[in-house]
Write an enzyme that holds these catalytic residues in place. Structure first.
Site, short mmCIF file in Angstrom:
data_model
loop_
_atom_site.label_atom_id
_atom_site.label_comp_id
_atom_site.label_asym_id
_atom_site.label_seq_id
_atom_site.Cartn_x
_atom_site.Cartn_y
_atom_site.Cartn_z
N ASP A 224 0.87 -1.19 0.00
CA ASP A 224 0.00 0.00 0.00
C ASP A 224 0.90 1.23 0.00
O ASP A 224 2.11 1.11 0.22
CB ASP A 224 -0.91 0.01 1.25
N TYR B 172 -14.95 6.60 -11.72
CA TYR B 172 -14.71 5.38 -10.93
C TYR B 172 -15.38 4.15 -11.53
O TYR B 172 -14.77 3.08 -11.65
CB TYR B 172 -15.23 5.65 -9.51
P1 NAD Z 1 -9.72 1.86 1.04
O1 NAD Z 1 -9.58 3.23 0.48
O2 NAD Z 1 -9.83 1.70 2.50
O3 NAD Z 1 -8.50 0.94 0.54
C1 NAD Z 1 -7.85 1.13 -0.69
C2 NAD Z 1 -6.37 1.20 -0.40
O4 NAD Z 1 -5.67 1.39 -1.65
C3 NAD Z 1 -5.97 2.37 0.50
O5 NAD Z 1 -5.31 1.94 1.66
C4 NAD Z 1 -5.06 3.21 -0.37
O6 NAD Z 1 -3.98 3.83 0.33
C5 NAD Z 1 -4.56 2.18 -1.36
N1 NAD Z 1 -4.01 2.83 -2.55
C6 NAD Z 1 -4.54 3.89 -3.22
N2 NAD Z 1 -3.72 4.25 -4.22
C7 NAD Z 1 -2.65 3.42 -4.16
C8 NAD Z 1 -1.46 3.32 -4.92
N3 NAD Z 1 -1.21 4.16 -5.93
N4 NAD Z 1 -0.58 2.34 -4.60
C9 NAD Z 1 -0.81 1.50 -3.57
N5 NAD Z 1 -1.93 1.55 -2.80
C10 NAD Z 1 -2.83 2.51 -3.10
O7 NAD Z 1 -10.96 1.20 0.28
P2 NAD Z 1 -11.68 -0.20 0.54
O8 NAD Z 1 -13.06 0.11 0.97
O9 NAD Z 1 -10.83 -1.07 1.36
O10 NAD Z 1 -11.76 -0.75 -0.96
C11 NAD Z 1 -10.95 -1.80 -1.43
C12 NAD Z 1 -11.31 -2.12 -2.86
O11 NAD Z 1 -12.68 -2.48 -2.94
C13 NAD Z 1 -11.13 -0.96 -3.84
O12 NAD Z 1 -10.71 -1.46 -5.09
C14 NAD Z 1 -12.51 -0.40 -3.97
O13 NAD Z 1 -12.70 0.30 -5.18
C15 NAD Z 1 -13.33 -1.67 -3.91
N6 NAD Z 1 -14.72 -1.43 -3.49
C16 NAD Z 1 -14.99 -1.07 -2.20
C17 NAD Z 1 -16.31 -0.84 -1.82
C18 NAD Z 1 -16.68 -0.47 -0.43
O14 NAD Z 1 -17.87 -0.31 -0.15
N7 NAD Z 1 -15.75 -0.35 0.50
C19 NAD Z 1 -17.33 -0.95 -2.76
C20 NAD Z 1 -17.01 -1.29 -4.06
C21 NAD Z 1 -15.70 -1.56 -4.42
N1 GDD Z 2 -21.18 9.33 2.20
C1 GDD Z 2 -22.32 9.79 2.73
N2 GDD Z 2 -22.24 10.60 3.84
N3 GDD Z 2 -23.50 9.46 2.16
C2 GDD Z 2 -24.62 9.93 2.74
C3 GDD Z 2 -24.61 10.73 3.90
C4 GDD Z 2 -23.36 11.09 4.46
O1 GDD Z 2 -23.26 11.81 5.47
N4 GDD Z 2 -25.89 11.02 4.23
C5 GDD Z 2 -26.67 10.41 3.34
N5 GDD Z 2 -25.91 9.78 2.42
C6 GDD Z 2 -26.44 9.08 1.23
C7 GDD Z 2 -25.78 9.47 -0.09
O2 GDD Z 2 -26.34 10.70 -0.57
C8 GDD Z 2 -26.16 8.29 -0.96
O3 GDD Z 2 -27.42 8.48 -1.53
C9 GDD Z 2 -26.20 7.12 0.03
O4 GDD Z 2 -26.20 7.69 1.35
C10 GDD Z 2 -25.02 6.18 -0.08
O5 GDD Z 2 -23.85 6.95 -0.11
P1 GDD Z 2 -22.37 6.29 -0.08
O6 GDD Z 2 -22.34 5.22 0.92
O7 GDD Z 2 -21.40 7.42 0.07
O8 GDD Z 2 -22.16 5.76 -1.56
P2 GDD Z 2 -22.96 4.86 -2.65
O9 GDD Z 2 -23.71 3.74 -2.05
O10 GDD Z 2 -23.74 5.78 -3.52
O11 GDD Z 2 -21.71 4.29 -3.46
C11 GDD Z 2 -20.71 3.61 -2.70
O12 GDD Z 2 -20.83 2.23 -2.86
C12 GDD Z 2 -20.35 1.71 -4.07
C13 GDD Z 2 -20.56 0.21 -4.09
O13 GDD Z 2 -21.87 -0.12 -3.82
C14 GDD Z 2 -19.36 4.18 -3.01
O14 GDD Z 2 -18.46 3.88 -1.93
C15 GDD Z 2 -18.75 3.62 -4.23
O15 GDD Z 2 -17.37 3.98 -4.29
C16 GDD Z 2 -18.88 2.09 -4.19
O16 GDD Z 2 -18.33 1.54 -5.36
#
Ligand code: NAD
Ligand code: GDD
Length: 319
Positions: free
Chosen positions: A32, A146
């Protein structure tokens, strides 16, 4: 002993996954640009490398059996809707280099973390949304920046698989939450943001909720996510699979559940000027169940009962 690389092991899911793989007897190399924020890593080796660069990817994928690619520039809807160019550029570099480096180094299995953000906007326009099936992805209209990058990297995995370069496995995560996830700073997703707002609220005071609160989502607890990643990676199925919960809630219901866990009464102030993403999104796990015979175990309430106290405790230790 199997050897694995977890790319993104300094982040939320990668950190939990590395710990899970250790319980399965793996030797784990974490990579990372930052170390885990809240807890020491369980990785046997942890390398601070920027994976946008080819030489670094080539070095970190040497002499391992499996690569779990979770490194990404990512965040909740507030972050991903405001940084299209930077996110798409960073992630395409990481993913293209990591996949090719894994091929060059003879990695046996490659897991890629895709997202529900690859699904078309036209299928997510109603709060009462039909759960998304894997085949709904095309014709494409994913999340700008994204989502387009995730969809293209899915195709790249497909091509490497078809041309027998690397065995690839792909999961589409649906909003993953749990302890040790980001809860402030701008990248936090709704469950963590709401936990933080409720934890900081005085009894009977107002908290700000983005949108009208009627938009819907399903949320996957982190322990289910890492188990699902492992099972999908070990399976023989080489096409993308949903990895999400099927428990659909409105964002206002999410707030009520968090308030209940916290034992607080809060009043909601909706802010329509904030990013809202799609109107409704749910996962259809039929194919996941059919392929790996497994379902997520945690209800949203059970997951929040484990997540809220962790966030509330961290916030209270700071004040
Ligand atoms: P996160 O941001 O906590 O973890 C991602 C990690 O990637 C971070 O620690 C960041 O420092 C590292 N990173 C970013 N750029 C980098 C680089 N250039 N080189 C090396 N490391 C780098 O996010 P997460 O929630 O743990 O997500 C993990 C994966 O799952 C991601 O690919 C994300 O797109 C995917 N994903 C997550 C969710 C979710 O709800 N958390 C939903 C859909 C997809
Ligand atoms: N983040 C956030 N913060 N969202 C909020 C809040 C707040 O304080 N209050 C309400 N929301 C509402 C947002 O407007 C949105 O409609 C919903 O909660 C969900 O928001 P997020 O959790 O931020 O994102 P998402 O579900 O639209 O998309 C996320 O999930 C994807 C996978 O299912 C993102 O993290 C994406 O990156 C991810 O790929």
């Amino acid at each position: 002993m199997k050897k694995a690389v977890v790319a993104g092991a300094g982040g939320f899911i990668g950190h939990h996954l590395a710990r899970y793989l250790k319980t399965k007897g793996y030797w784990v190399r974490g990579v990372d640009i930052k170390e885990p924020e809240f807890e020491k890593t369980s990785c046997d080796e942890f390398l601070l490398f920027d994976l946008r660069y080819w030489e670094n990817c080539l070095q970190v994928t040497k002499e391992v059996d499996e690569v779990y690619q979770l490194a990404a520039d990512m965040g909740g809807i507030g972050y991903i809707s405001g940084n299209h160019a930077e996110i798409a550029k960073n992630n395409i570099l990481i993913n293209t280099h990591m996949l090719e480096a894994s091929y060059k180094n003879g990695v046996k299995r490659y897991f890629y973390s895709s997202s529900a953000c690859i699904y078309p906007a036209y299928r997510q326009q109603s709060a009462d949304v039909l759960p998304l099936k894997e085949e709904d992805a095309i014709p494409a209209e994913p999340e700008e920046g994204y989502g387009w990058e995730k969809l293209f990297t899915e195709k790249l995995c497909q091509y490497y698989q078809e041309e027998k370069r690397v065995e690839t496995r792909v999961a589409r995560f649906h909003n993953v939450y749990g302890p040790l996830g980001t809860y402030e700073g701008g990248r936090e997703k709704a469950p963590a943001a709401i936990c933080r707002k409720v934890a900081l609220a005085q009894e009977n005071s107002e908290i700000e909720v983005w949108g009208d609160g009627k938009q819907t989502r399903s949320f996957l607890y982190i322990d289910d996510c890492v188990e699902g990643i492992y099972l999908i990676t070990q399976s023989n199925y080489d096409k993308p699979l949903n990895l999400g919960s099927e428990e659909l809630v409105t964002i206002d219901q999410l707030v009520e559940m968090v308030a209940k866990v916290a034992g607080k009464t809060v009043r909601i102030k909706h802010d329509l000027s904030k990013p809202q993403g799609v109107r409704g999104r749910n996962s259809d796990n039929s194919k996941l169940y059919q392929i790996i015979g497994w379902k997520p175990k945690y209800t949203l309430m059970e997951g929040l009962q484990r997540t809220y106290p962790w966030i509330a405790t961290r916030l209270s230790q700071r004040t």
